[in-house]
Design a protein around this motif. Sequence first.
Motif, short mmCIF file in Angstrom:
data_model
loop_
_atom_site.label_atom_id
_atom_site.label_comp_id
_atom_site.label_asym_id
_atom_site.label_seq_id
_atom_site.Cartn_x
_atom_site.Cartn_y
_atom_site.Cartn_z
N GLY A 60 -7.56 50.77 -28.67
CA GLY A 60 -6.21 50.48 -27.80
C GLY A 60 -5.28 49.76 -28.32
N PRO A 61 -4.22 49.55 -27.55
CA PRO A 61 -3.02 48.64 -28.07
C PRO A 61 -3.18 47.00 -28.07
N GLY A 62 -4.36 46.54 -27.63
CA GLY A 62 -4.54 44.95 -27.70
C GLY A 62 -5.58 44.55 -28.51
N ASN A 63 -5.96 43.44 -28.37
CA ASN A 63 -7.01 42.68 -29.34
C ASN A 63 -8.41 43.39 -29.44
N ASN A 64 -8.70 44.00 -28.22
CA ASN A 64 -9.91 44.94 -28.34
C ASN A 64 -9.59 46.08 -29.25
N GLY A 65 -8.59 46.72 -29.43
CA GLY A 65 -8.28 47.71 -30.53
C GLY A 65 -8.15 47.14 -31.80
N VAL A 123 -19.32 57.33 -31.20
CA VAL A 123 -17.78 56.88 -30.56
C VAL A 123 -17.91 55.44 -30.62
N LEU A 124 -16.87 54.56 -31.08
CA LEU A 124 -16.67 53.35 -30.86
C LEU A 124 -15.64 52.97 -29.96
N ASP A 125 -15.96 52.54 -28.71
CA ASP A 125 -14.91 52.48 -27.50
C ASP A 125 -14.30 50.88 -27.96
N ALA A 126 -12.88 51.03 -28.31
CA ALA A 126 -12.39 49.70 -28.54
C ALA A 126 -10.83 49.79 -27.84
N ILE A 127 -10.93 50.20 -26.53
CA ILE A 127 -9.66 50.68 -25.91
C ILE A 127 -9.30 49.15 -25.12
N PHE A 128 -10.09 49.12 -24.01
CA PHE A 128 -9.83 47.92 -23.21
C PHE A 128 -10.71 46.82 -23.33
N GLY A 129 -9.98 45.55 -23.27
CA GLY A 129 -11.07 44.24 -23.33
C GLY A 129 -11.08 43.64 -22.10
N VAL A 143 -8.80 60.38 -22.33
CA VAL A 143 -9.69 60.06 -23.04
C VAL A 143 -11.16 59.65 -22.27
N ILE A 144 -11.12 58.96 -21.53
CA ILE A 144 -11.99 58.43 -20.40
C ILE A 144 -12.72 59.71 -19.92
N SER A 145 -11.87 60.65 -19.37
CA SER A 145 -12.38 61.46 -18.55
C SER A 145 -13.34 62.50 -19.76
N LEU A 146 -12.83 62.48 -20.73
CA LEU A 146 -13.53 63.38 -21.97
C LEU A 146 -14.94 62.65 -22.40
N LEU A 147 -14.65 61.15 -22.33
CA LEU A 147 -16.19 60.46 -22.81
C LEU A 147 -16.88 60.72 -21.59
N GLU A 148 -16.39 60.69 -20.12
CA GLU A 148 -17.50 60.98 -19.13
C GLU A 148 -18.35 62.19 -19.08
N LYS A 149 -17.63 63.48 -19.94
CA LYS A 149 -18.32 64.52 -19.87
C LYS A 149 -19.06 64.70 -21.35
N SER A 150 -18.76 63.89 -22.33
CA SER A 150 -19.34 63.95 -23.52
C SER A 150 -20.94 63.59 -23.57
N THR A 151 -21.51 64.25 -24.63
CA THR A 151 -22.93 63.91 -24.74
C THR A 151 -23.21 62.91 -26.10
N LYS A 152 -22.02 62.73 -26.62
CA LYS A 152 -21.99 61.94 -27.93
C LYS A 152 -22.37 60.46 -27.49
N PRO A 153 -23.05 59.92 -28.30
CA PRO A 153 -23.18 58.42 -27.98
C PRO A 153 -22.18 57.52 -28.00
N VAL A 154 -21.83 56.77 -27.17
CA VAL A 154 -20.56 55.71 -27.14
C VAL A 154 -21.11 54.27 -27.31
N ILE A 155 -20.46 53.54 -28.03
CA ILE A 155 -20.75 52.11 -28.20
C ILE A 155 -19.32 51.37 -27.82
N SER A 156 -19.69 50.63 -26.83
CA SER A 156 -18.42 49.78 -26.27
C SER A 156 -18.31 48.51 -26.59
N ILE A 157 -17.29 47.93 -26.96
CA ILE A 157 -16.78 46.50 -27.37
C ILE A 157 -16.51 45.70 -26.36
#
Length: 239
Positions: A60-65, A123-129, A143-157
């Motif tokens: 994402g565009p902020g510090n989380n990104g 997937v490493l989720d670094a969009i929003f903090g 992006v969030i809509s696709l992640l909701e449907k995806s079976t790929k493992p996601v790691i959120s920061i």
Amino acid sequence: MASTRLFLSAKNAAALDAELMSSGGFSLDQLMELAGLSCAHAVYKSYPPDQKNKVLVIAGPGNNGGDGLVAARHLRLLGYNPVIYYPKRPNKDIYNRLFTQLQNLKVPFTEDFESALQSTDQVLDAIFGFSFHPPIRSPFDAVISLLEKSTKPVISIDIPSSWDVDSGPPEAGNLGSGFLPQVLISLTAPKPAAKFFVGEGHRHFLGGRFISAEIAEKWGFELPAYPGTEQVVELPVAK
């Protein structure tokens, strides 16, 4: 496993960061480097490169990104093949330098998120903090809509993107209500949203091995015992 005594609200997390960068003597670069290193180590513990080598980092565009960009650099050096989706790159010195560091390591950037998601292992989720406030704007709504449907493992920061830092996931029917990552990496201290991170097989890590006991006591949270030279410690997840 370890436990923490108290969650850190969005308001207190922002105030603590401000204190760390004033009387604490830390720079934003240092905090981002420590956070990104912790995230890379949590990824390694969750999905080692010999199992899931391709990592799609959504920044994402902020510090989380920024944390995600630092993590991508370390992941490259740990043997992964990261690809970065960074559609809202701010023109600020700190982010420009992170971008240059990744370019020097030949880490590719992509503008085609959907194709990158299909070809990645994780997937490493670094969009929003913790400062996120709805609504989710383009292109991250898709992006969030696709992640909701995806079976790929996601790691959120820090918090799963689209979740409220204090109240957790959106109400049913709203974008993000079906988004539950497999791994959560809390930074400094877990945020209240972590109470909603539950499920069999899910993993929760804490990174923040730089906070003094005095700071932790002042802000009312418990410092866990980090084993050996580890940069992260695993916390229990309710089933």
